[in-house]
Scaffold this motif. Structure first.
Motif, PDB file in Angstrom:
ATOM      1  N   GLY A 126       0.802  -1.206   0.000  1.00 19.98           N
ATOM      2  CA  GLY A 126       0.000   0.000   0.000  1.00 19.98           C
ATOM      3  C   GLY A 126       0.845   1.271   0.000  1.00 19.98           C
ATOM      4  O   GLY A 126       0.553   2.222  -0.711  1.00 19.98           O
ATOM      5  N   ALA A 174      -0.662  -5.355   3.064  1.00 21.38           N
ATOM      6  CA  ALA A 174      -1.595  -6.426   3.417  1.00 21.38           C
ATOM      7  C   ALA A 174      -0.928  -7.771   3.165  1.00 21.38           C
ATOM      8  O   ALA A 174      -0.692  -8.147   2.015  1.00 21.38           O
ATOM      9  CB  ALA A 174      -2.869  -6.304   2.589  1.00 21.38           C
ATOM     10  N   PHE A 183      -7.058   0.034   2.995  1.00 17.62           N
ATOM     11  CA  PHE A 183      -7.166  -1.083   2.054  1.00 17.62           C
ATOM     12  C   PHE A 183      -8.604  -1.311   1.603  1.00 17.62           C
ATOM     13  O   PHE A 183      -8.855  -1.766   0.493  1.00 17.62           O
ATOM     14  CB  PHE A 183      -6.548  -2.356   2.649  1.00 17.62           C
ATOM     15  CG  PHE A 183      -5.084  -2.436   2.364  1.00 17.62           C
ATOM     16  CD1 PHE A 183      -4.623  -2.940   1.141  1.00 17.62           C
ATOM     17  CD2 PHE A 183      -4.143  -1.965   3.269  1.00 17.62           C
ATOM     18  CE1 PHE A 183      -3.269  -2.977   0.856  1.00 17.62           C
ATOM     19  CE2 PHE A 183      -2.792  -2.006   2.989  1.00 17.62           C
ATOM     20  CZ  PHE A 183      -2.347  -2.514   1.773  1.00 17.62           C
ATOM     21  N   TYR A 222      -6.947   0.413  -6.411  1.00 18.07           N
ATOM     22  CA  TYR A 222      -5.567  -0.064  -6.278  1.00 18.07           C
ATOM     23  C   TYR A 222      -4.899  -0.209  -7.645  1.00 18.07           C
ATOM     24  O   TYR A 222      -3.772   0.240  -7.862  1.00 18.07           O
ATOM     25  CB  TYR A 222      -5.543  -1.401  -5.520  1.00 18.07           C
ATOM     26  CG  TYR A 222      -4.152  -1.889  -5.206  1.00 18.07           C
ATOM     27  CD1 TYR A 222      -3.426  -1.356  -4.135  1.00 18.07           C
ATOM     28  CD2 TYR A 222      -3.535  -2.862  -5.988  1.00 18.07           C
ATOM     29  CE1 TYR A 222      -2.140  -1.785  -3.847  1.00 18.07           C
ATOM     30  CE2 TYR A 222      -2.243  -3.299  -5.701  1.00 18.07           C
ATOM     31  CZ  TYR A 222      -1.550  -2.761  -4.636  1.00 18.07           C
ATOM     32  OH  TYR A 222      -0.280  -3.181  -4.364  1.00 18.07           O
TER      33      TYR A 222
END
Lengths: 343, 343, 343, 343
Positions: free
Chosen positions: D202, D212, D245, D254
């Motif tokens: 991230g 993550a 996220f 993303y």
């Protein structure tokens, strides 16, 4: 059954004089944990032999133990060690140094030896806090492939380490063999003076077990016994280490045993050369690496134990033959005769 | 000079039979790293003695080494060990277990022994991922203060550990003394069957050095030799451990030596009791803790070595006297006579 | 759904001024790894606030990280830490300090605080190389049970540590609450001057994440950023730590938030006392421990979140209520009203 | 002052949608330690995106932290990791993996990627207990030099790891850039299915902080949260990782951010190629390595930040330009114009 094992220099027990010393002292009561009179006496003999009465001497039972203990004791968590790719700590210690938290930088070296330019390069490449900080250099004398640092080579490495603030640590598992080698232009006093810390190998030179760690650099001395104890390396009956080293450093025994091992290797080398065989390296110590046809190797193996070292080509392999204080001239000659018959 | 040292059970070298075995085998060539025939033979004798032919037997040189090695080999990073406050790993190993990354929970215990309710309590208190996860229990047999687990006590602790999925590890530095104690209702077979892993102490029972680690639990066996090597605990001349244990487990020598040590302690105990002295603990093993007036202690110290254990009041201190395979009846009687004279 | 959570002081995001600062600076390009202008500015503000322009300031993301990082950076492998049994490192950090290789000595303390005599006793008991060497003392201000070190107490502990050569480390996860407590006779300048290293907690006092480690002792400064990086604690976008602390140390925000949290706890305390309830400890900070009947607790739990702390007797339990910068007077009064209804 | 920094992809704060999400949720009370509803929701979105509803998802704050945490959690003390020489764990993590006790084998690789024959060779060379035991393979997607594993390459490495019982771990600090690259023939589902464990970066793709970790292999799942906590990687306000996220995996954000970064790098590449410049590697991701004359570099440096990568010859150096979600077309074009003027 086999006639003789050339696998290593620790296949027998101890030199008879050492056994004798153990017998003679056996029922004496001594203080534990290497504070007995024999450890003290052995330490004094070693201090005299290296020419440094201020050195701290500590006895432990084996080489991997000495290496992990020494290196982990002096380094902060982010500091690292430089070693050559064939170095014992890089290959044959199951990651013992990394297990104490420290990275080992592996350099290619030359003839099994770390070179000064390589040390400089590793230091230059590691320049900020996202990278480990090189702080020690590990060398072996003799090396894992039987070669030795000359006085000039060791002085150069030592000088650079001092300039760069690196701790120079010498693994002396086979230090006797190195110093008594026909090629050696270093004596124990000078070798010791050039390094911060090293160990004098007993296990591979006639002792039952035992290595003597020598700390020359005063900054590395404080609280080392705490480290020994914490790593499980402080023997209750430390006396058995003291008794052995006290004997080894009487009447030159340590060097006589090493010289004998070298001479037997030399005798093997000359005999095999006379039969037309060549060698992987020009080893002046007690490990030699003759190149033999694979079928000859198989025949030799029926009577002798030794390790294959490296495949040279489809038909030939270099094997490792190790001699020791316990190898007799007769054994060497018998081996050469047997080889001659099948060559 | 002193007449005798009662400081510990490792003040002399080795029992003469062990020295004899080392002499006899000295010039034999053997494979290194505990793969020699003597280690094999010793392992078989131990498997027979404990009644578990499937057990893995590994030989190392000392007790701290055995403890840190065993405990670090089986635990994941966040797993912890439960031990009693007087336990060797809690006090006298310079944080060797913590140095491998694991927390040791210290419980108060009873007479130097971890109790089942304490184990249950530690497990109950640690219930989620912000806390370590208790995974092993460390016990000593005999304990640091000379007491022993009875069969009932060991069965209870063992049963609870199995129920809770905890590894039960027994430090047997003085296992011989425990099993041959007049109070013991456990034999080696049952003691072994109740624990996952333990070691049989040689250093404190007549060996020059050496402890035999026994792994009963099959889940703990894989790759243990990697751990031994990584911690610097794999002796090149592993033969010297095998030779000694092979001898110790011949003709009951191991137990005879331990029983003798206990008998000498008992003789001391009875003699001192006859002189009117009392004891800190009711020790049935080879460590006793008589309480003596401080002035008597100072006089005794002119001829004997021993450690003060704990101050009892302003005028009296409990001292620790340790007997061994090497303590003679004559020595004990001389000590008692000397004590009588000054009492 | 619940009306309010008193479980902890990190249930909400960040104080609006911090969010504002993050928004305002969001699209600026900054150097990474806490070398940006906000980290620099925040460090200067903290140096001014503690009255030590020479202090090194480092920002990390959480308290467990700060604790393991600080303690592992300065200790040699055999050195240990003294802490009180309720200390965060002893209970709620999954053995993070031991995982870096160091033993934590657990003392009983008084009101959650390590006492000088306990420190002296641990040092006295550890006197040779078979034992770890105590080298640091870990304290929390405020403690895990809401109490605080008075100036006299902290001076005494500090003086002893300096005399004994121990590093004094203060976990300041709730330092704001401690210093703005009605009982406090310490200000930030003096608190800082009495310790070698500490951290100023952001996470529990209005920041999104972040703790500011302050190193006062010059011997502890070298190469600390290597340690931060090695432990995975050096954020690429270190700016977000700098931006937050720069805001917290503007216009007294840090202390205003902490004081508000304390006032809300005090309001709760007075309200509950007025209803006749008593407390486990006399906490002057933002964690209080009222003792309530179990049936009342069950009813409260329908609308409020909080943790049970300890069972007081068969019918009553002490619970933990934590207030924060984000707890409003209205919330407190509503809780007190709800409690009154069911009492 | 500078016009723009191409030093890295984490020079700005977070993408505005992420800031928006943080603002919107700021005053909500949430459970701590990543057990909040946003972490749960983000985990579900990631499970859906990778096509593995059984995967365990854990959020931590940075890449070095993820790497040391993952690798140390699954390995026994003597087990080691294979990585390519440019791998992040080999160079830029201050020995973080070794600090947890594990050796990293460094292989030469091809274009920054570990090859299957190299993995096989390392495994073959390590065959007994005097050596570490290779147990995991570390790869980066995209690599440190901007290249990516093709589907065929990753399938081959994955197949070999499964055959050899090695854990395959993928560092996905720039996974978005890899998967949205013009060269990529892998999607997230397949990439995930081929590895045992990986992390989705991230920090380098629009988040304020956060990675993550995805555990696919069920054997690696138990007790991972203990490891996170022990390494200081469990954020109290874990919500801020979940919130980010959760937003990143809404509406393809993303991948859109990563694709934009790639497109800006492509625009730079084409523009510089049009000016006659060549490149060190054929990078299809957001890091490019143009080769420029040293005098041009000096002039560019007056307005732009970037790192020198490697000296190509006496007159030319390859520099590293990194684009991100925050790099605009205008910025790229301005840079190209400025370069054109001085070329």
């Amino acid at each position: 059954m086999f006639k003789y094992s050339f696998q290593n220099d620790y296949s027998e027990g101890a030199h008879p004089r050492i056994i004798e010393a153990l017998i003679k002292t056996n029922m004496q009561q001594q203080i534990g944990y290497s504070e007995d009179e024999y450890c003290l006496s052995a330490a004094e003999k070693i201090q005299a032999a290296i020419g440094n009465p201020e050195a701290d001497i500590h006895f432990v039972s084996g080489g991997t133990q000495a290496n992990l203990l020494v290196l982990s004791s002096f380094l902060r968590p982010f500091e690292s060690v430089i070693a050559v790719d064939s170095g014992h700590i890089c290959v044959h210690e199951t990651g013992a140094v990394e297990a104490t938290g420290h990275k080992v930088h592996i350099v290619k070296g030359k003839d099994g030896k770390v070179t000064a330019p390589e040390i400089q390069a590793v230091v230059d490449e590691h320049y900020f806090e996202h990278m480990v900080k090189p702080r020690a250099v590990y060398i072996s004398q003799s090396t894992e492939i039987g070669t030795i640092y000359s006085a000039a080579e060791l002085r150069e490495v030592s000088g650079l380490c001092r300039k760069l603030g690196l701790i120079l640590y010498m693994d002396g598992a086979r230090l006797g063999s190195a110093l008594t080698s026909r090629q050696s232009d270093l004596d124990l006093k000078e070798a010791s003076s050039l390094v911060d810390v090293f160990y004098i190998g007993g296990t591979k030179n006639g002792a039952l077990i035992g290595e003597a760690i020598v700390i020359n650099n005063p900054e590395l001395k404080p609280d080392f016994r705490y480290c020994i104890k914490q790593r499980g390396a402080l023997l209750a009956k430390g006396r058995i280490l003291g008794i052995q080293f006290d004997e080894l450093f009487k009447d030159n025994l340590y060097f006589d045993l090493a010289r004998h091992a070298n001479q037997m290797a030399e005798r093997l080398t000359q005999g095999m050369a006379a039969l037309g065989y060549t060698f992987l390296t020009d080893s002046p110590t007690n490990q030699i690496f003759p190149i033999l046809p694979n079928d000859i190797i198989e025949k030799l193996r029926q009577d002798y134990l030794f390790y294959d070292w490296v495949k040279v080509d489809e038909k030939r392999t270099s094997v490792r033959l190790v001699t020791s204080w316990a190898t007799s001239e007769e054994t060497v000659d018998e081996f050469l005769n047997d080889l001659k018959k099948i060559s």
